[in-house]
Design a protein around this motif. Structure first.
Motif, PDB file in Angstrom:
ATOM      1  N   ARG A 160       0.838  -1.202   0.000  1.00 25.26           N
ATOM      2  CA  ARG A 160       0.000   0.000   0.000  1.00 25.26           C
ATOM      3  C   ARG A 160       0.871   1.250   0.000  1.00 25.26           C
ATOM      4  N   PRO A 161       0.487   2.285  -0.769  1.00 21.73           N
ATOM      5  CA  PRO A 161       1.276   3.526  -0.781  1.00 21.73           C
ATOM      6  C   PRO A 161       1.349   4.138   0.615  1.00 21.73           C
ATOM      7  N   ILE A 162       2.461   4.775   0.903  1.00 25.27           N
ATOM      8  CA  ILE A 162       2.655   5.373   2.224  1.00 25.27           C
ATOM      9  C   ILE A 162       3.024   6.844   2.094  1.00 25.27           C
ATOM     10  N   ALA A 163       2.870   7.554   3.201  1.00 34.04           N
ATOM     11  CA  ALA A 163       3.256   8.960   3.275  1.00 34.04           C
ATOM     12  C   ALA A 163       3.601   9.284   4.715  1.00 34.04           C
ATOM     13  N   PRO A 164       4.501  10.214   4.942  1.00 33.34           N
ATOM     14  CA  PRO A 164       4.847  10.604   6.318  1.00 33.34           C
ATOM     15  C   PRO A 164       3.728  11.425   6.937  1.00 33.34           C
ATOM     16  N   LEU A 165       3.757  11.534   8.248  1.00 26.25           N
ATOM     17  CA  LEU A 165       2.747  12.306   8.971  1.00 26.25           C
ATOM     18  C   LEU A 165       3.375  13.551   9.580  1.00 26.25           C
ATOM     19  N   GLU A 166       2.700  14.679   9.394  1.00 25.87           N
ATOM     20  CA  GLU A 166       3.135  15.907  10.053  1.00 25.87           C
ATOM     21  C   GLU A 166       2.692  15.875  11.515  1.00 25.87           C
ATOM     22  N   ARG A 167       3.585  16.288  12.409  1.00 28.34           N
ATOM     23  CA  ARG A 167       3.256  16.327  13.833  1.00 28.34           C
ATOM     24  C   ARG A 167       3.895  17.556  14.466  1.00 28.34           C
ATOM     25  N   GLU A 168       3.268  18.055  15.497  1.00 24.74           N
ATOM     26  CA  GLU A 168       3.896  19.081  16.309  1.00 24.74           C
ATOM     27  C   GLU A 168       5.037  18.436  17.104  1.00 24.74           C
ATOM     28  N   PRO A 169       6.125  19.147  17.325  1.00 27.28           N
ATOM     29  CA  PRO A 169       7.227  18.563  18.102  1.00 27.28           C
ATOM     30  C   PRO A 169       6.785  18.014  19.456  1.00 27.28           C
ATOM     31  N   ALA A 170       5.801  18.645  20.078  1.00 30.18           N
ATOM     32  CA  ALA A 170       5.382  18.228  21.413  1.00 30.18           C
ATOM     33  C   ALA A 170       4.814  16.813  21.445  1.00 30.18           C
ATOM     34  N   ILE A 171       4.359  16.289  20.302  1.00 33.73           N
ATOM     35  CA  ILE A 171       3.856  14.909  20.277  1.00 33.73           C
ATOM     36  C   ILE A 171       4.690  14.025  19.342  1.00 33.73           C
ATOM     37  N   THR A 172       5.882  14.476  19.038  1.00 34.21           N
ATOM     38  CA  THR A 172       6.758  13.760  18.114  1.00 34.21           C
ATOM     39  C   THR A 172       7.604  12.727  18.849  1.00 34.21           C
ATOM     40  N   VAL A 173       7.607  11.513  18.321  1.00 25.83           N
ATOM     41  CA  VAL A 173       8.569  10.494  18.749  1.00 25.83           C
ATOM     42  C   VAL A 173       9.661  10.452  17.685  1.00 25.83           C
ATOM     43  N   ALA A 174      10.829  10.902  18.071  1.00 24.29           N
ATOM     44  CA  ALA A 174      11.971  10.939  17.163  1.00 24.29           C
ATOM     45  C   ALA A 174      12.861   9.729  17.415  1.00 24.29           C
ATOM     46  N   ALA A 175      13.610   9.351  16.401  1.00 24.69           N
ATOM     47  CA  ALA A 175      14.536   8.231  16.537  1.00 24.69           C
ATOM     48  C   ALA A 175      15.915   8.645  16.061  1.00 24.69           C
ATOM     49  N   THR A 176      16.920   8.017  16.613  1.00 30.17           N
ATOM     50  CA  THR A 176      18.294   8.271  16.196  1.00 30.17           C
ATOM     51  C   THR A 176      19.124   7.015  16.397  1.00 30.17           C
ATOM     52  N   SER A 177      20.295   7.022  15.817  1.00 29.25           N
ATOM     53  CA  SER A 177      21.241   5.931  15.995  1.00 29.25           C
ATOM     54  C   SER A 177      22.630   6.484  15.698  1.00 29.25           C
ATOM     55  N   GLN A 178      23.610   5.614  15.686  1.00 29.96           N
ATOM     56  CA  GLN A 178      24.978   6.000  15.359  1.00 29.96           C
ATOM     57  C   GLN A 178      25.559   4.973  14.391  1.00 29.96           C
ATOM     58  N   PRO A 179      26.462   5.403  13.521  1.00 31.47           N
ATOM     59  CA  PRO A 179      27.134   4.443  12.642  1.00 31.47           C
ATOM     60  C   PRO A 179      27.874   3.397  13.460  1.00 31.47           C
ATOM     61  N   PRO A 180      28.105   2.208  12.895  1.00 27.99           N
ATOM     62  CA  PRO A 180      28.746   1.131  13.652  1.00 27.99           C
ATOM     63  C   PRO A 180      30.092   1.508  14.262  1.00 27.99           C
ATOM     64  N   ARG A 181      30.865   2.364  13.600  1.00 24.83           N
ATOM     65  CA  ARG A 181      32.200   2.710  14.090  1.00 24.83           C
ATOM     66  C   ARG A 181      32.282   4.171  14.511  1.00 24.83           C
TER      67      ARG A 181
END
Length: 285
Positions: A160-181
């Motif tokens: 199924r086609p997808i699209a991102p969702l706009e959200r206010e920062p106050a309800i945003t769940v953000a994700a991050t990571s780091q390169p392996p090295r």
């Protein structure tokens, strides 16, 4: 558009006629990725491995990942023999020219070995440093979820086609990571820490939910609001970046410039939220 037109002209000579030809190949790639993922899921214990050293963990992982990686390479090569094979994603780089398969049989090895479901099988076809096709399959997430995208043809989740969702920062769940090295890159390591402090103070929550490619793809479907990272990590970012971009998310580096395989930072989010995130990351030195 010139880049896309050039790629389409090349595909006319090599059996991939623009998005339609790429989608046909993507369906074949998905079938392979799903089969490899099913075998890995069947072999994986729900209990964590008991390894206590790097050597023990490496041996346990090689016994599980080795056969799957070999099968993935053999079958991807059969699908597109003219494409080379990118051997190692850990250094964050890949050849700048030519056509290459960029695949990972067990993306999220740490989670896989710990008996957690947050891992994926990924495959991307990269041409001259640009991903033109990507499949990210999470065999054990909600019964199995599959993202796929082709350059100029959009992105899908489970067909199924997808699209991102706009959200206010106050309800945003953000994700991050780091390169392996990342420990070998003191600038990226410092920026990762500074950006975590900045972003945690601007959004509802910051999480790391497993494989980088999967988390970036999840921005494209709205399951995550944004993802950012510091350091070169093309091998892990390219599959998800194509999916997020084709879904309609903004994909740049942390300063707002166009992201490429050689960039030293990464940011993706729905366009409005992306602008707010750039303001937050602008405080990072």
């Amino acid at each position: 558009m010139n880049e896309l037109n050039e790629l389409n002209e090349l595909d006319g000579l090599n059996g991939l006629n623009g998005p339609d030809g790429l989608w046909a190949l993507a369906r074949e790639v998905e079938a392979v990725v799903r089969e490899v993922g099913a075998k890995l899921a069947a072999r994986r214990s729900t209990e964590p491995v008991t390894a206590r050293t790097v050597e023990e963990a490496g041996a346990a992982f090689a016994a599980l990942d080795g056969p799957a990686a070999a099968e993935l390479r053999e079958r991807m090569t059969a699908l597109r023999p003219r494409a080379g094979w990118a051997e190692e994603e850990l250094d964050g780089s890949l050849p700048a020219e030519g056509e290459w398969w960029l695949c990972d049989a067990t993306d999220g090895a740490v989670q896989y070995l710990l008996g957690q479901p947050h891992w994926a099988v990924t495959a991307a076809l990269v041409r001259d440093g640009v991903a033109v096709l990507a499949v990210v399959h999470a065999p054990e997430l909600d019964g199995g979820r599959t993202y796929r995208a082709v350059l100029g043809g959009g992105a899908e989740l489970d067909g199924r086609p997808i699209a991102p969702l706009e959200r206010e920062p106050a309800i945003t769940v953000a994700a991050t990571s780091q390169p392996p090295r990342v420990a070998e890159d003191p600038v990226a390591l410092r920026r990762a820490g500074e950006s975590l402090s900045a972003m945690a103070g601007a959004v509802l929550a910051v999480r790391n939910l497993g494989p980088t490619a999967l988390q970036v793809a999840q921005v494209g479907s709205g399951h995550l609001a944004l993802f950012w990272e510091y350091g070169q990590d093309a091998g892990n970012l390219l599959p998800g970046a194509l999916i997020a971009s084709e879904a309609g998310a903004a994909v740049t580096d942390a300063a707002g410039a166009a992201w490429t395989a050689g960039s030293d930072s990464f940011l993706t989010a729905a366009p409005g939220l992306h602008a707010r995130a750039l303001e937050v990351l602008g405080t990072v030195g």
